[in-house]
Design an enzyme around this catalytic site. Structure first.
Site, PDB file in Angstrom:
ATOM      1  N   HIS A  62      39.357  35.944  35.375  1.00 35.14           N
ATOM      2  CA  HIS A  62      39.911  34.954  36.364  1.00 35.14           C
ATOM      3  C   HIS A  62      39.405  34.032  35.165  1.00 35.14           C
ATOM      4  CE1 HIS A  62      38.209  37.343  40.229  1.00 35.14           C
ATOM      5  NE2 HIS A  62      37.790  38.216  39.170  1.00 35.14           N
ATOM      6  N   ASN A  94      42.689  35.279  42.613  1.00 31.77           N
ATOM      7  CA  ASN A  94      41.761  33.839  43.091  1.00 31.77           C
ATOM      8  C   ASN A  94      41.654  32.398  43.067  1.00 31.77           C
ATOM      9  OD1 ASN A  94      40.048  34.604  41.228  1.00 31.77           O
ATOM     10  ND2 ASN A  94      38.352  35.341  42.371  1.00 31.77           N
ATOM     11  N   HIS A 179      39.141  45.149  44.475  1.00 31.14           N
ATOM     12  CA  HIS A 179      37.774  45.057  44.863  1.00 31.14           C
ATOM     13  C   HIS A 179      37.912  45.468  46.324  1.00 31.14           C
ATOM     14  CE1 HIS A 179      34.932  41.581  45.255  1.00 31.14           C
ATOM     15  NE2 HIS A 179      34.895  42.557  45.915  1.00 31.14           N
ATOM     16  N   ASP A 304      35.081  41.308  34.373  1.00 34.83           N
ATOM     17  CA  ASP A 304      34.958  40.322  34.948  1.00 34.83           C
ATOM     18  C   ASP A 304      34.805  38.932  35.182  1.00 34.83           C
ATOM     19  OD1 ASP A 304      35.569  39.767  37.613  1.00 34.83           O
ATOM     20  OD2 ASP A 304      34.012  40.706  38.604  1.00 34.83           O
ATOM     21  N   HIS A 308      32.006  29.539  35.625  1.00 35.30           N
ATOM     22  CA  HIS A 308      31.658  28.953  36.620  1.00 35.30           C
ATOM     23  C   HIS A 308      30.735  27.602  36.482  1.00 35.30           C
ATOM     24  CE1 HIS A 308      32.272  31.245  40.753  1.00 35.30           C
ATOM     25  NE2 HIS A 308      32.325  32.139  39.701  1.00 35.30           N
TER      26      HIS A 308
HETATM   27  O1  DOR Z   1      31.151  37.998  40.538  1.00 34.84           O
HETATM   28  C1  DOR Z   1      32.272  37.918  40.660  1.00 34.84           C
HETATM   29  N1  DOR Z   1      33.405  36.335  40.986  1.00 34.84           N
HETATM   30  N2  DOR Z   1      32.596  39.069  42.171  1.00 34.84           N
HETATM   31  C2  DOR Z   1      34.030  38.899  42.021  1.00 34.84           C
HETATM   32  O2  DOR Z   1      34.414  39.178  42.551  1.00 34.84           O
HETATM   33  C3  DOR Z   1      35.165  37.355  42.285  1.00 34.84           C
HETATM   34  C4  DOR Z   1      34.702  36.557  40.481  1.00 34.84           C
HETATM   35  C5  DOR Z   1      34.581  35.107  40.768  1.00 34.84           C
HETATM   36  O3  DOR Z   1      35.763  34.390  40.937  1.00 34.84           O
HETATM   37  O4  DOR Z   1      34.223  34.062  40.355  1.00 34.84           O
END
Ligand code: DOR
Length: 428
Positions: A62, A94, A179, A304, A308
């Site tokens: 991501h 996303n 997913h 993955d 954040h």
């Molecule tokens: O832990 C996760 N974070 N799982 C996900 O499916 C999405 C991802 C995110 O975009 O932060």
């Protein structure tokens, strides 16, 4: 201008061999007596006691642009990938706006073109709103520009919608990458519904929320003939469903991530850096995933990588955002624990899981070092021991459950498309 890497142990033609490698703008060459090159050599680096491995490929990361650049950007994400030895990643959709139309996708493609130091192929969404339930995205228009279709972050909630998505993806020669999360089976809190949840007296995220959708989707993949790939497999039931589906000839592959292979729920602390979706499950799930990589049921390891902000990750296990970073730590963690310590796989197998198999399944070039291969590689000192310290990470996200772990394996350099995407100070 070329770069000559001398005296390394090279994973050349799938064997570890001592060799000198010439890196040119587009190709790698084995530099031996028969070599006949006109290109001037810009610099020579002595890599005695170092290993040259293929550049890794991660099909599940991501990078947060467009939409969430306060968490991380394509520039910081690609730097993190280069710092982990990756030369190709596939970015999940996303985002805001989600890549569900060409207009939306173009915004991401423009930033990739401008800012990335490695190769990136984005995903297109399955649904218009990337919500697992709205109408299908502009799959036909997106297809030439995306690696596959996924609503990662959300499961596709109805069988009818998934069947439509698979039929369309099949007609376009694309994979559906799922997913798997049935939102009616989730349970209350953010941890696995196992021993730890029982000890805490709470209901966690059930394994069934994952494997029910996998069970549904392998049937749909068999019916439609669509290539189907399962994201971040975390449960033993999912491993068994995929094992059986493969035996019966369904076109299915899957990935798991380092945290599901190296930790179980009893290792969790009440900190945001232990929170991701799906959650870390119990030791029997971890063992089943390890068996899965050994017998080929689990095809590849993805991270993955999901950065954040500090504020979003500092609210404990229950209230923090889901997601941890992984690109900069994956190879040293897996090499140290699965290859060197537990000896459950060889280094060759780890290279298959991190460089070869993802490329094969997703049609990504590279992944090998041989005469004339694309100019991508990573250079490792496998004997260097270090401690994982998130302050050193290149990406803006710092949350890792592996903080403070001691690992063997330090990256010295990553070459992507003939350029040094990462090089340790003092090496050149
Ligand atoms: O832990 C996760 N974070 N799982 C996900 O499916 C999405 C991802 C995110 O975009 O932060």
């Amino acid at each position: 201008m070329a770069l000559l890497l001398k005296n390394a142990t090279v994973y050349l033609n799938k064997l570890f061999q001592r060799a000198d490698i010439l890196v040119t703008a587009d190709k790698l060459f084995v530099f031996d007596k028969s070599a006949n090159y006109n290109e001037p050599i810009e610099s020579v680096i002595d890599l005695e006691n170092k290993f040259i491995l293929p550049g890794f490929a991660d099909v599940h990361v991501h990078f947060r642009e467009p939409g969430f650049s306060y968490k991380g950007t394509i520039r910081t994400g690609s730097l993190a990938a280069a710092k982990g030895g990756y030369t190709h990643v596939c970015t999940m959709p996303n985002l805001n706006p989600p890549p569900s139309t060409m207009e939306n996708l173009q915004k991401q493609l423009d930033i990739i073109e401008r800012d990335s130091c490695i190769n990136i192929t984005p995903y297109g969404t399955i649904t218009m709103k990337q919500d697992g339930q709205s109408t299908l995205s502009d799959m036909e228009k997106l297809a030439p520009y995306v690696c596959a279709f996924s609503d990662d972050g959300r499961g596709v909630q109805t069988k009818a919608l998934m069947e439509d998505a698979m039929k369309t993806a099949k007609s376009l020669g694309k994979l559906i990458v799922a997913h798997c999360e049935d939102e009616t089976l989730l349970g209350g809190s953010a941890i696995h519904d196992g021993k730890l949840a029982k000890l805490m007296g709470i209901r966690g995220i059930s394994s069934e929320s994952e494997w029910r959708q996998v069970e549904r989707d392998v049937e749909l993949a068999a019916k439609t003939g669509c290539g189907y790939h399962v994201c971040h497999v975390s449960t033993k039931e999912t491993v068994e469903i995929i094992r059986q589906a493969k035996k019966s000839g369904v076109d299915v592959t899957c990935e798991t991530a380092p945290h599901y292979l190296l930790m179980c729920d009893m290792d969790l602390e009440d900190l945001g850096r232990f929170k991701m979706n799906p959650p870390i499950r119990d030791s029997s799930d971890k063992e089943a995933l390890r068996e899965g990589i050994c017998d080929g049921t689990v095809d590849m390891i993805a991270t993955d990588h999901a950065p954040h902000s500090e504020a979003e990750k500092s609210k404990g296990l229950l209230k923090s955002a889901f997601g941890i970073v992984g690109l900069e730590t994956a190879f040293p963690l897996l090499y140290t624990n699965l290859v060197k310590n537990d000896k459950i796989i060889t280094l060759e197998k780890l290279i298959q899981l991190m460089a070869e198999n993802p490329r094969k399944r997703f049609g990504i070039p590279g992944g090998e070092i041989r005469q004339g291969a694309p100019s991508q590689l990573s250079v490792w000192d496998l004997n260097a021991v270090c401690t994982i310290d998130s302050n050193d990470f290149a990406d803006l996200g710092k949350a890792t459950p592996f903080e403070g772990w001691t690992v063997s394996g330090k990256l010295r350099m990553t070459v992507s498309n003939g350029k040094t995407a990462y090089v340790e100070k003092g090496l050149i």
